[in-house]
Design an enzyme around this catalytic site. Structure first.
Site, short mmCIF file in Angstrom:
data_model
loop_
_atom_site.label_atom_id
_atom_site.label_comp_id
_atom_site.label_asym_id
_atom_site.label_seq_id
_atom_site.Cartn_x
_atom_site.Cartn_y
_atom_site.Cartn_z
N GLU A 7 0.84 -1.21 0.00
CA GLU A 7 0.00 0.00 0.00
C GLU A 7 0.88 1.25 0.00
O GLU A 7 2.03 1.22 0.41
CB GLU A 7 -0.93 -0.07 1.24
N ASP A 8 0.33 2.34 -0.49
CA ASP A 8 1.09 3.60 -0.51
C ASP A 8 1.12 4.28 0.86
O ASP A 8 2.16 4.71 1.33
CB ASP A 8 0.55 4.56 -1.58
N ASP A 21 -3.69 5.94 6.51
CA ASP A 21 -4.13 7.19 7.11
C ASP A 21 -5.11 6.82 8.24
O ASP A 21 -4.68 6.47 9.33
CB ASP A 21 -4.76 8.02 5.99
N LEU A 54 -7.49 -0.25 4.53
CA LEU A 54 -6.74 -1.48 4.79
C LEU A 54 -7.49 -2.45 5.69
O LEU A 54 -7.41 -3.66 5.49
CB LEU A 54 -5.39 -1.14 5.42
N PHE A 85 -0.70 16.39 4.17
CA PHE A 85 -1.16 15.74 2.94
C PHE A 85 0.03 15.65 1.98
O PHE A 85 0.61 16.65 1.59
CB PHE A 85 -2.32 16.49 2.30
N ARG A 145 1.13 12.19 -9.18
CA ARG A 145 1.56 10.82 -8.92
C ARG A 145 2.99 10.54 -9.40
O ARG A 145 3.72 9.78 -8.78
CB ARG A 145 0.64 9.82 -9.64
#
Ligand code: IMP
Ligand code: MG
Length: 174
Positions: A96-97, A100, A105, A149, A162
């Site tokens: 996963e990136d 948060d 997840l 962020f 991205r």
């Protein structure tokens, strides 16, 4: 308009990915590993990680969307694209990136667990522990970051940024 400042430069990201790959290689020695890349954010991380894991590696992809706006995810998660293949009795590592709130997840892990893999582990490039709402068991973390962020290295704001080669903090100016 927004501006981006560098939080983690590309060299540091790569150096950390090399360490994670070495640890994963050790932990799964003698086994075959299936990496599940969560689209689209973890594409960059997954490929850099996969290249450096010294084990037979398989890749599969899944795309989920959480209802919410661009900056906040909600508890409701929907599968947009499912895996192509079964994960039954395989050693699975979800890549996963960022974690948060943990909503995405925690939903995903429960769903994958029900498909009866031999093992199910989780690797995230970034972790924002201060933001956690739902507890998620994370096995490998690239970097813990403050509650800001971030974009780049796969992470987007409204689908932009991205392809930045580093991880940056997004600032909104007026
Ligand atoms: P969670 O469900 O709240 O843990 O959110 C996880 C998802 O929200 C990630 O896969 C990202 O798509 C998105 N997200 C959370 N924080 C950030 C951020 O700082 N930058 C970009 N996307 C983020
Ligand atoms: Mg996103």
């Amino acid at each position: 308009m927004e501006t981006v400042s560098v939080l983690i430069p590309e060299e540091r990201v790569i150096a950390r990915i090399r360490e994670l790959a070495a640890q994963i290689t050790k932990d799964f020695a003698g086994r075959e590993l299936k990496l599940i890349c969560i689209l689209k954010g973890s594409v960059f991380f997954t490929t850099e990680l996969a290249k450096r894991i010294d084990l037979p590696v398989k890749l599969d992809f899944m795309s989920v969307s959480s209802y919410g706006d661009d900056m906040e995810s909600s508890g409701r998660v929907r599968i947009v694209k499912d895996l192509d293949e079964s994960i039954r009795e395989q050693d699975v590592l979800v890549v996963e990136d960022i974690i948060d709130s943990g909503h995405t997840l925690s939903f995903l892990l429960e769903m994958l667990k029900s498909r009866q893999p031999a093992s199910l582990s989780l690797c995230t490039l970034l972790d924002k522990p201060d933001r956690r709402v739902v507890d998620v068991p994370v096995d490998y973390v690239g970097f813990e970051i403050p509650d800001e962020f971030v974009v780049g290295y796969g992470l987007d704001y409204a689908q932009r940024y991205r392809a930045l080669p580093y991880i940056g903090v997004l600032h909104f100016d007026d």
